[in-house]
Design a protein around this motif. Sequence first.
Motif, mmCIF file in Angstrom:
data_model
loop_
_atom_site.group_PDB
_atom_site.id
_atom_site.type_symbol
_atom_site.label_atom_id
_atom_site.label_comp_id
_atom_site.label_asym_id
_atom_site.label_seq_id
_atom_site.Cartn_x
_atom_site.Cartn_y
_atom_site.Cartn_z
ATOM 1 N N ALA A 245 0.853 -1.192 0.000
ATOM 2 C CA ALA A 245 0.000 0.000 0.000
ATOM 3 C C ALA A 245 0.883 1.234 0.000
ATOM 4 N N PRO A 246 0.574 2.199 -0.845
ATOM 5 C CA PRO A 246 1.418 3.406 -0.941
ATOM 6 C C PRO A 246 1.502 4.191 0.369
ATOM 7 N N SER A 247 0.404 4.272 1.098
ATOM 8 C CA SER A 247 0.338 5.125 2.292
ATOM 9 C C SER A 247 1.361 4.723 3.345
ATOM 10 N N THR A 248 1.773 3.442 3.328
ATOM 11 C CA THR A 248 2.700 2.974 4.360
ATOM 12 C C THR A 248 4.109 3.497 4.127
ATOM 13 N N VAL B 59 -12.970 3.470 8.106
ATOM 14 C CA VAL B 59 -12.307 4.522 7.320
ATOM 15 C C VAL B 59 -12.145 4.062 5.871
ATOM 16 N N ASP B 60 -12.379 4.959 4.957
ATOM 17 C CA ASP B 60 -12.202 4.692 3.531
ATOM 18 C C ASP B 60 -10.771 4.227 3.258
ATOM 19 N N PRO B 61 -10.612 3.027 2.662
ATOM 20 C CA PRO B 61 -9.245 2.550 2.363
ATOM 21 C C PRO B 61 -8.451 3.523 1.492
ATOM 22 N N GLN B 62 -9.148 4.319 0.699
ATOM 23 C CA GLN B 62 -8.454 5.295 -0.141
ATOM 24 C C GLN B 62 -7.807 6.399 0.700
ATOM 25 N N ILE B 63 -8.277 6.594 1.915
ATOM 26 C CA ILE B 63 -7.602 7.529 2.822
ATOM 27 C C ILE B 63 -6.520 6.800 3.606
ATOM 28 N N LEU B 64 -6.843 5.603 4.046
ATOM 29 C CA LEU B 64 -5.973 4.852 4.947
ATOM 30 C C LEU B 64 -4.711 4.360 4.251
ATOM 31 N N TYR B 67 -1.943 6.677 -1.778
ATOM 32 C CA TYR B 67 -1.133 7.895 -1.758
ATOM 33 C C TYR B 67 -1.966 9.047 -1.207
ATOM 34 N N GLY B 68 -1.309 9.944 -0.495
ATOM 35 C CA GLY B 68 -2.037 11.073 0.074
ATOM 36 C C GLY B 68 -1.331 12.388 -0.209
ATOM 37 N N ALA B 69 -1.939 13.466 0.252
ATOM 38 C CA ALA B 69 -1.366 14.794 0.031
ATOM 39 C C ALA B 69 -0.102 14.963 0.872
ATOM 40 N N THR B 70 0.904 15.613 0.301
ATOM 41 C CA THR B 70 2.174 15.798 1.004
ATOM 42 C C THR B 70 1.979 16.510 2.340
ATOM 43 N N GLU B 71 1.108 17.492 2.368
ATOM 44 C CA GLU B 71 0.946 18.282 3.602
ATOM 45 C C GLU B 71 0.202 17.526 4.707
ATOM 46 N N GLY B 72 -0.388 16.383 4.365
ATOM 47 C CA GLY B 72 -0.977 15.546 5.402
ATOM 48 C C GLY B 72 -2.483 15.371 5.311
ATOM 49 N N TYR B 73 -2.992 14.550 6.217
ATOM 50 C CA TYR B 73 -4.425 14.207 6.300
ATOM 51 C C TYR B 73 -5.192 15.442 6.779
ATOM 52 N N PRO B 74 -6.129 15.935 5.972
ATOM 53 C CA PRO B 74 -6.795 17.200 6.337
ATOM 54 C C PRO B 74 -7.408 17.190 7.741
ATOM 55 N N LEU B 75 -8.047 16.087 8.123
ATOM 56 C CA LEU B 75 -8.659 16.047 9.454
ATOM 57 C C LEU B 75 -7.598 16.170 10.551
ATOM 58 N N VAL B 269 9.443 15.936 -2.552
ATOM 59 C CA VAL B 269 10.576 15.369 -3.268
ATOM 60 C C VAL B 269 11.269 14.290 -2.434
ATOM 61 N N SER B 270 11.205 14.436 -1.110
ATOM 62 C CA SER B 270 11.956 13.542 -0.234
ATOM 63 C C SER B 270 11.224 12.235 0.055
ATOM 64 N N ASP B 271 9.953 12.295 0.464
ATOM 65 C CA ASP B 271 9.243 11.050 0.796
ATOM 66 C C ASP B 271 7.748 11.087 0.467
ATOM 67 N N SER B 272 7.342 11.997 -0.397
ATOM 68 C CA SER B 272 5.945 12.131 -0.872
ATOM 69 C C SER B 272 4.994 12.597 0.223
ATOM 70 N N HIS B 273 4.908 11.834 1.299
ATOM 71 C CA HIS B 273 4.056 12.221 2.429
ATOM 72 C C HIS B 273 4.383 11.294 3.589
ATOM 73 N N SER B 274 3.906 11.645 4.783
ATOM 74 C CA SER B 274 4.103 10.765 5.935
ATOM 75 C C SER B 274 3.024 9.693 5.948
ATOM 76 N N ASN B 275 3.340 8.595 6.632
ATOM 77 C CA ASN B 275 2.437 7.440 6.726
ATOM 78 C C ASN B 275 0.992 7.845 7.051
ATOM 79 N N PHE B 276 0.087 7.582 6.123
ATOM 80 C CA PHE B 276 -1.304 8.022 6.332
ATOM 81 C C PHE B 276 -2.067 7.150 7.320
ATOM 82 N N TYR B 277 -1.748 5.868 7.382
ATOM 83 C CA TYR B 277 -2.409 5.006 8.368
ATOM 84 C C TYR B 277 -2.264 5.615 9.760
ATOM 85 N N TRP B 278 -1.046 6.051 10.081
ATOM 86 C CA TRP B 278 -0.830 6.605 11.420
ATOM 87 C C TRP B 278 -1.396 8.005 11.561
#
Lengths: 408, 408
Positions: A245-248, B59-64, B67-75, B269-278
Motif C-alpha cells: 500500500a502506498p500510504s505505508t 475509514v475509507d481505504p483510499q484515505i488509509l 497515496y495522500g497529500a504531502t501536507e498531510g491528512y486534512p482532518l 521530493v523527499s518522501d511524498s508524504h508521511s504514513n497516512f495510516y498513522w
Amino acid sequence: MNYRFANRMLGMQTSPLRENAKKNMEESEVISFAYGFPPTEAFPMATLQEISQKIYTEVDPQILLQYGATEGYPLLRKLIKERLETINALKNDEEIMVVSGSTQAMDVAVKVLCNEGDIVLCEEMTFSGAVNAIKGYGAIPKEVPMNIEEESVDLEALEELLRMDSNHRIKMLYLIPTFQNPLGTSIPLEKRKAIYQLSKKYDVVIFEDDPYGDLLYEGDPIPKIKEMDTDGRVIYAGSFSKILAPSTRLGFVMAPDELLEKMILAKQVSDSHSNFYWQVMLAEFMQHHNFEEHVDFLKALYKEKLTTMMAGLDSLAQDKISYIKPTGGYFICCKLDNSIDMENFYQFLEEDKVVVIPGNIMSVNGKGYEHYIRLNFTKPTIEEIEIGIARLGTAIEKAAVKEVYRAS
Amino acid sequence: MNYRFANRMLGMQTSPLRENAKKNMEESEVISFAYGFPPTEAFPMATLQEISQKIYTEVDPQILLQYGATEGYPLLRKLIKERLETINALKNDEEIMVVSGSTQAMDVAVKVLCNEGDIVLCEEMTFSGAVNAIKGYGAIPKEVPMNIEEESVDLEALEELLRMDSNHRIKMLYLIPTFQNPLGTSIPLEKRKAIYQLSKKYDVVIFEDDPYGDLLYEGDPIPKIKEMDTDGRVIYAGSFSKILAPSTRLGFVMAPDELLEKMILAKQVSDSHSNFYWQVMLAEFMQHHNFEEHVDFLKALYKEKLTTMMAGLDSLAQDKISYIKPTGGYFICCKLDNSIDMENFYQFLEEDKVVVIPGNIMSVNGKGYEHYIRLNFTKPTIEEIEIGIARLGTAIEKAAVKEVYRAS
C-alpha cells in the motif's frame, strides 16, 4: 527573504496528488488514467486487520513503537533480502536499508553523490519525482536520447555524453529499466549489459529504480542490472507501494557497503527511520500470511486490466495511435500521430471527462513529447477502461486534422 | 568515488540509536540515562489496538492506504491546529504540514532556506540531529554563547553575531526554547521577546523546535516565540514522538504560507508524504479516545521520575555536582565540578554500568562542555533512577581529584 531551494524548483509541477484529490472532489464521474495508483481492491484489508490485532499482543512494544535503527527492522531487512534472492533472482552480499518509499532512496542517493552543478543522466521521459529530487540538491538532470522502439536509451548517445564529460560532472545514471514510467517498456538484456559496461568504462553509478518489477504479466523476467554488478556501482531501489500500500511509505535500497553507509547517514538526518509499526506489519505479512499469493492476486487483477486496455486501443484507428505493449507494470504510453492537434485533443478529452498525463510532463526537459500520453490501467475498473478508451478514440478522431503536417 | 555528503558529515556521531540497541543487547543490567526514549508504559497499547481494529472497517481505504497529500491528512491537520489553540494557546492563521518527526521539519527548513556556506545559529549545546541536518546541506552550524544560569542564549553575544554578519550569511536561528535538549532549561518570556526582536531587526528566520513542549510538570507554560510572531518569521515544529510513539514518525510544522509551500515541495521530493495510516490513527485518538488524558498520564508518570532523580541528585555532594531544575521535558543536565577528572569519572561509571551522554557530544563545536552530562529521566524506572544516581554519586566521589585545578 529569498528561497534558494525554490529557485531551483521553478517550474516544478504542482503535486499531482493534490490536483487529483481536487478533481475527484469536483467531478466524481471523471475516468482517470492519470495517476499511478492501485485500486481499492488491491489493498489486503482482511489480512492487514488480522495482523494489526495480533502484533499488539505478540510483538515487543519496544520494537513496534520505540525509536528504531535508521537502516530498518532487522527481520524485515532479512526477509526482503531473502525475497530478492528467491523471487527476483537477485543474490549478492550487499546489505539493504528500508526507506520511506523508493523516492527517498533517490533523494538520499543524490544527496550523497552530487554537489551543486553535478549531472545526473536520465531517460528522456522518466519519473518526475526523481527529476525533482535531483533539482532539489542543485544537481542537473540531463536527458539521454531514447530509442523508444528498442525500449532503451540510445547507447551511442549515452556513450557520447559520457565521453564528452571531461570534468566528470556526471555522477549517476538514473534508469527505470523494467516497466518504465511513463513508457511501460523494459530495456532488453543485451542493452542492460551494454549500459552496465559503459557505466564501468566511464566510472558512473547506476541508480536502478524498480518500483514495478514484481508486476510481470507475460513472459520471463529480464535480469536486473544489479545482477550484473560485479564491482559495486549499481544502487538498486525497490518499493512496497505497488504490492502492499502506498500510504505505508515502505521501500528499500541495496547498495555497496561504503555507499549504503553514507545513505544511512543521509536518511538518519532526514527522518531518523521509517515507520516501524509498518515494518513489523510487512515482516509478519511476508513471514506468515502468504504475501506471494497476494502479489499473484495483484498480477492477475492488473493483467486483465492491461489486456482490456490493449484490446480497446487495438480497436482504435491504427494510423492515429500506436503503443508498445508492456509486459508488466502500471502504464501504457501511446503516441498519437503527428496529424493530431493536441490542444484540440485535450479539450475534447476534458469534455468527455477523461484524464491522462501529457507526455511533456514526464519529459526531463519539458518538451519533445507533445504527441505522447501516459495511461494508467491499474486504478480504473474494467468498465471504466472500456468506456474511457472508447472516449479517447472519439477525441482522437475529432482532433485529427486534415491538413498534412510536417513529418516529425 | 568521492562522496561529498560524507565529507560534510565527517565527525558525525554514530547513530546513538544503534549504539544503544547494541548496548542493550550486550549488557541488559546497564542503567541507561543516555537516550531520549519513552518507557514501554508510555505506549497506549490498548487504545491503539482498539483504534487499529475499527479503522479498517470505518475509514475509507483510499484515505488509509492510498497515496495522500504531502501536507498531510486534512482532518489531522485541523485537529492539530485546534489543539495548538486550545492546549498550547498558539492561535494564528497559518497552515501546518504533517512531517515524519520534527527532525524532518528542520531538514526541509534547511533545504529551503540555506545554500552551501550559509550559517545557522544554534544554542552552544543543542540537539545533534539538527546540527547534522544543517551540515548535510553544506550549511554551517555556528554556536551562540549561552548564559546557562539565565536559561538562555547570551543576548549580547547573539546581537554581536548578527551585527557582524554583513554579507547576511546567517539565514536561521535554531532554538529549543522549552525544556531544552540537553539542558532541560526554558528561555524566560522576556528573553524570548528580546530574541524575537533581534530576529526582526536583523531579518533572520527563527526555527522554534518544540518536541517536549507538552510535557510541563510544574508552574505555568511560557508563551512560545511563535505566539509573538507578527511578521511571519518563526517556523514552529512540534512532535508526537514523545506523546504518542516515536516509531510512528509523526510531527508537524507551522510556518508562513510562502515558506510552508516551499517546505511542502521539499518534503514531496523527499518522501511524498508521511504514513497516512498513522495520521488516521492519531486523528481518531485525538477525536474520540481522550488523547489529553493520555498526555496527562504521561506528565504524572514523568513528573514522579523527575522528582525522584532530583531528590537523588540533591543528596549528592553539592560542591561537586549542580544542575538547573527543569520544569518539564525529558532531561536534566548536570555540571560536575572542575576538580572532577572526567576520564576517571566515565571509567568508574562504566564499571558501575551507568550510561549518560557527555556534554561535548551535544556541543555544536564538540568542546567546552567536558564537565557537563545529560541525564534522561523518562526511560529508566524509579528504581533504576534511585540506584543509578547513587552510583553516579559514587563515581563522582571516586573521580574527585584533590589537587586544585585552574578555575574555569
